[in-house]
Design an enzyme around this catalytic site. Structure first.
Site, PDB file in Angstrom:
ATOM      1  N   HIS A 154      -4.717   8.229  -0.308  1.00  0.00           N
ATOM      2  CA  HIS A 154      -3.255   8.271  -0.409  1.00  0.00           C
ATOM      3  C   HIS A 154      -2.698   8.910  -1.672  1.00  0.00           C
ATOM      4  CE1 HIS A 154      -2.458   4.956   2.812  1.00  0.00           C
ATOM      5  NE2 HIS A 154      -3.244   5.933   3.232  1.00  0.00           N
ATOM      6  N   GLU A 189       0.838  -1.206   0.000  1.00  0.00           N
ATOM      7  CA  GLU A 189       0.000   0.000   0.000  1.00  0.00           C
ATOM      8  C   GLU A 189       0.872   1.254   0.000  1.00  0.00           C
ATOM      9  OE1 GLU A 189      -2.390   0.410   3.533  1.00  0.00           O
ATOM     10  OE2 GLU A 189      -3.543   2.081   2.730  1.00  0.00           O
ATOM     11  N   ASP A 211      -5.510  12.911   3.992  1.00  0.00           N
ATOM     12  CA  ASP A 211      -5.847  11.513   4.256  1.00  0.00           C
ATOM     13  C   ASP A 211      -6.483  11.395   5.642  1.00  0.00           C
ATOM     14  OD1 ASP A 211      -5.926   8.730   4.086  1.00  0.00           O
ATOM     15  OD2 ASP A 211      -3.899   8.522   4.885  1.00  0.00           O
ATOM     16  N   ASP A 253     -11.242   1.329   5.150  1.00  0.00           N
ATOM     17  CA  ASP A 253     -10.190   1.838   6.031  1.00  0.00           C
ATOM     18  C   ASP A 253     -10.491   3.273   6.436  1.00  0.00           C
ATOM     19  OD1 ASP A 253      -7.883   2.331   7.435  1.00  0.00           O
ATOM     20  OD2 ASP A 253      -6.600   2.556   5.677  1.00  0.00           O
ATOM     21  N   ASP A 255      -5.319   2.952  -1.641  1.00  0.00           N
ATOM     22  CA  ASP A 255      -6.130   3.605  -0.609  1.00  0.00           C
ATOM     23  C   ASP A 255      -6.490   4.965  -1.184  1.00  0.00           C
ATOM     24  OD1 ASP A 255      -6.670   5.445   1.576  1.00  0.00           O
ATOM     25  OD2 ASP A 255      -5.988   3.893   2.958  1.00  0.00           O
ATOM     26  N   LYS A 260       1.641   5.480  -0.357  1.00  0.00           N
ATOM     27  CA  LYS A 260       1.077   6.669   0.265  1.00  0.00           C
ATOM     28  C   LYS A 260       1.885   7.884  -0.169  1.00  0.00           C
ATOM     29  CE  LYS A 260      -0.344   8.236   4.838  1.00  0.00           C
ATOM     30  NZ  LYS A 260      -0.819   7.783   6.136  1.00  0.00           N
TER      31      LYS A 260
HETATM   32  C1  RNT Z   1      -2.411   4.518   6.653  1.00  0.00           C
HETATM   33  C2  RNT Z   1      -2.924   3.406   5.842  1.00  0.00           C
HETATM   34  C3  RNT Z   1      -3.138   2.111   6.566  1.00  0.00           C
HETATM   35  C4  RNT Z   1      -3.825   2.272   7.889  1.00  0.00           C
HETATM   36  C5  RNT Z   1      -4.342   0.979   8.489  1.00  0.00           C
HETATM   37  C6  RNT Z   1      -4.629   1.107   9.932  1.00  0.00           C
HETATM   38  O1  RNT Z   1      -2.411   5.715   6.007  1.00  0.00           O
HETATM   39  O2  RNT Z   1      -4.095   3.778   5.184  1.00  0.00           O
HETATM   40  O3  RNT Z   1      -3.811   1.240   5.749  1.00  0.00           O
HETATM   41  O4  RNT Z   1      -4.874   3.154   7.830  1.00  0.00           O
HETATM   42  O5  RNT Z   1      -3.523  -0.053   8.187  1.00  0.00           O
HETATM   43 ZN    ZN Z   2      -5.124   2.268   4.107  1.00  0.00          ZN
END
Ligand code: RNT
Ligand code: ZN
Length: 408
Positions: free
Chosen positions: A254, A218, A286, A318, A251, A220
């Site tokens: 992000h 993931e 975010d 999330d 996400d 960001k």
């Molecule tokens: C953080 C990410 C991550 C968290 C969770 C708790 O910016 O989005 O995924 O929010 O893992």
């Molecule tokens: Zn996330």
């Protein structure tokens, strides 16, 4: 109302019965961390890593029993196929550190997920709220001891994920997110990324069953206190995932505010078998506000539905709001996701695609506008009825607040 709606949609070539049937089976993975403001059960105490919950609404789940009770209550008010998304910090009764976590620390969760009849469990290594986050770094740390600790933690998580998959008879998504980055202008942007790459290589050298365990990364753009540089950036992870045959997790909080995850989904579907999502709602940053039935959510759902990707896109939620009733936050967001999917299922995508290909953009625009005022609410209501639910979940939650949450 439903019978009239059914006829109205039929005029557009949309079968509401088929839509309802399909919606029921699209799994949504629901995050456990909305219930306790991302604190976890393994003693981290305060949230760190550039993410933040704000608000002080009474009733936060303070232990495993309370969290289970809240999840049980909230999940019962959610329609459709549900999965549980756990963080490693929700280990139960662990006396060892995170690098030594084992399936046995999660047996209680499996029991619970089975009891609730959930489809599966997804998992996340927790690389924040811990003393070994050194100078804000984990898998990219120049301190070998620290870097290794987190590599071991992730390896342990892969084993636990395989255990979840075996127990639940459904894949387990393991999502790797790290908070690593710098507040101000770095002197070296490459070395941390090379160390992250090395760490990921080491983690993935563990033997795991790719059919059961889906590993995702993931990215960001920035976090609080980590504004200038993020090690796990979008380009870094997309290239890593492509070269190593793992999955990207998008996400929608992000990216820069004018970038849309709805547009990124089809871009990745052109190359990947699977794309994972963290559905959230960023307000100016975010901020992880509760997901609502809004335009970008509808666009995300359309990309999933019209590309026949309901099995390729792994939908997870999330967000974390501590300023309102946490159960209501959970249910509102999950229902918003389901509404968006239903909205997308109630569109004759074939017809709209043809209009695009014929370059009849006038008709395309008009039709797209027409869909917005079709009797969507009546179909939603009918879906809830068939799921033995009603539109009103608040009465039930208010009752629980009075009887349970207010006593905490
Ligand atoms: C953080 C990410 C991550 C968290 C969770 C708790 O910016 O989005 O995924 O929010 O893992
Ligand atoms: Zn996330």
């Amino acid at each position: 109302m439903y019978e009239l709606a059914k006829k109205e949609y039929a005029k557009y070539g949309v079968d509401t019965e088929a839509a309802i049937k399909k919606l029921k089976d699209i799994p949504v993975s629901i995050h456990c961390w909305q219930g306790d403001d991302v604190i976890g059960l393994d003693g981290g105490g305060a949230l760190s890593g550039g993410i933040q919950t704000t608000g002080n609404y009474p009733g936060r789940a303070r232990n495993f029993e309370e969290l289970k009770a809240d999840i049980k209550k909230a999940f019962a008010l959610m329609p459709g196929t549900r999965r549980l998304n756990l963080h490693a910090s929700y280990a139960v009764g662990a006396t060892v550190d995170r690098d030594k976590y084992e399936p046995k620390h999660f047996t209680e969760w499996v029991k619970f997920a089975k009891e609730l009849g959930l489809q599966g469990i997804d998992f996340n290594p927790t690389m924040f709220s811990h003393k070994n986050v050194k100078d804000g770094l984990t898998l990219s740390s120049p301190d070998e001891h620290i870097r290794k600790f987190w590599v071991e933690h992730c390896k342990a998580c892969l084993k636990i994920a395989e255990y979840f998959a075996n127990e639940m008879g459904s894949h387990c998504l393991v999502n790797i997110w790290i908070p690593d980055g710098f507040k101000d202008i770095p002197a070296d942007r490459l070395s941390p990324r090379l160390r992250l790459k090395k760490s990921l290589d080491e983690i993935l050298s563990v033997k795991y069953d790719k059919k059961k365990v889906v590993v995702a990364v993931e990215s960001k753009v920035f976090g609080i206190g980590v504004e200038s540089y993020t090690v796990g950036s979008n380009e870094f992870y997309q290239n890593y995932a492509a070269k190593n045959d793992i999955c990207c997790l998008l996400d929608n909080g992000h990216y820069h505010p004018l970038e849309y995850v709805s547009d990124k989904i089809p871009a990745l579907l052109a190359f990947y078998d699977r794309v994972a999502l963290h559905v959230t709602r960023g307000v100016r940053w975010d901020s992880d506000h509760v997901v609502l039935f809004e335009d970008e959510l509808k666009e995300i759902a359309k990309e999933i539905v019209r590309n026949d990707a309901t099995e390729k896109v792994l939908i997870g939620l999330d967000y974390f709001d501590a300023s309102i009733n946490r159960l209501s936050a959970w249910v509102t967001g999950q229902r918003a996701m389901q509404k968006a999917l239903l909205y997308a299922l109630l569109i004759n995508h074939g017809e709209l695609k043809t209009l695009q290909d014929k370059a009849d953009f006038t008709t395309l625009m008009v039709k797209q506008e027409e869909y917005k005022t079709l009797p969507f609410g009546a179909v939603w209501k009918e879906y809830l009825k068939r799921e033995n639910l009603s539109e009103d979940y608040l009465t039930e939650i208010k009752k629980y607040e009075k009887e349970e949450l207010s006593k905490r």
